[in-house]
Design a protein around this motif. Structure first.
Motif, PDB file in Angstrom:
ATOM      1  N   ASP A 206       6.383   5.318   2.347  1.00  0.00           N
ATOM      2  CA  ASP A 206       6.910   4.878   3.707  1.00  0.00           C
ATOM      3  C   ASP A 206       6.868   3.360   3.676  1.00  0.00           C
ATOM      4  O   ASP A 206       7.831   2.744   4.254  1.00  0.00           O
ATOM      5  N   TYR A 207       5.828   2.661   3.114  1.00  0.00           N
ATOM      6  CA  TYR A 207       5.538   1.163   3.383  1.00  0.00           C
ATOM      7  C   TYR A 207       5.037   0.542   2.184  1.00  0.00           C
ATOM      8  O   TYR A 207       4.236   1.285   1.294  1.00  0.00           O
TER       9      TYR A 207
ATOM     10  N   VAL B 230       5.961  -3.477  10.938  1.00  0.00           N
ATOM     11  CA  VAL B 230       4.849  -3.136  10.074  1.00  0.00           C
ATOM     12  C   VAL B 230       4.777  -3.825   8.747  1.00  0.00           C
ATOM     13  O   VAL B 230       5.770  -4.239   8.211  1.00  0.00           O
ATOM     14  N   GLN B 231       3.472  -4.130   8.486  1.00  0.00           N
ATOM     15  CA  GLN B 231       3.309  -5.172   7.435  1.00  0.00           C
ATOM     16  C   GLN B 231       2.060  -4.552   6.395  1.00  0.00           C
ATOM     17  O   GLN B 231       1.160  -4.142   7.272  1.00  0.00           O
TER      18      GLN B 231
END
Length: 123
Positions: free
Chosen positions: A111-112, A2-3
């Motif tokens: 989360d990101y 994930v990015q």
């Protein structure tokens, strides 16, 4: 993997405009809230704006009326249109995503995160 990848930063004169983009990959973020944060040199990170999965928005008082957050779930992207820029808007701008809009607004446990894009507003 994930990015979140930010783009669109740069140098602009006071009063000018920039549009930041955040491209997400590795998963779909249509059910996530997404947002922008910034960190100026020597200062703590601060919340800028957030948009929920169903397009409700929230802004920091310092950018209300000047910045507009948007998202395109089909393209897995988010943008921040910044108008009437001021020197105090100079910072590294980060994209973030979380299942809870409240987490973004409170800047708690995202989360990101992206790696950031630098915005410099000259006076």
């Amino acid at each position: 993997q994930v990015q979140l990848v930010e783009s669109g930063g740069g140098l602009v004169q006071a009063g000018g405009s920039l549009r930041l983009s955040c491209a997400a990959s590795g998963r779909t973020f249509s059910s996530y809230a997404m947002g922008w944060f910034r960190q100026a040199p020597g200062k703590e990170r601060e919340f800028v704006a957030a948009i929920s999965w169903n397009f409700s928005t929230s802004y920091a008082d310092s950018v209300k009326g000047r910045f507009t957050i948007s998202r395109d779930n089909a393209k897995n992207t988010m943008s921040l249109q910044m108008n009437s820029l001021k020197p105090e808007d100079t910072a590294v701008y980060y994209c973030a995503a979380d299942r809870a809009m409240a987490s973004l607004i409170r800047d708690v446990g995202m989360d990101y995160w992206g790696k950031g894009t630098l915005v410099i507003v000259s006076s």
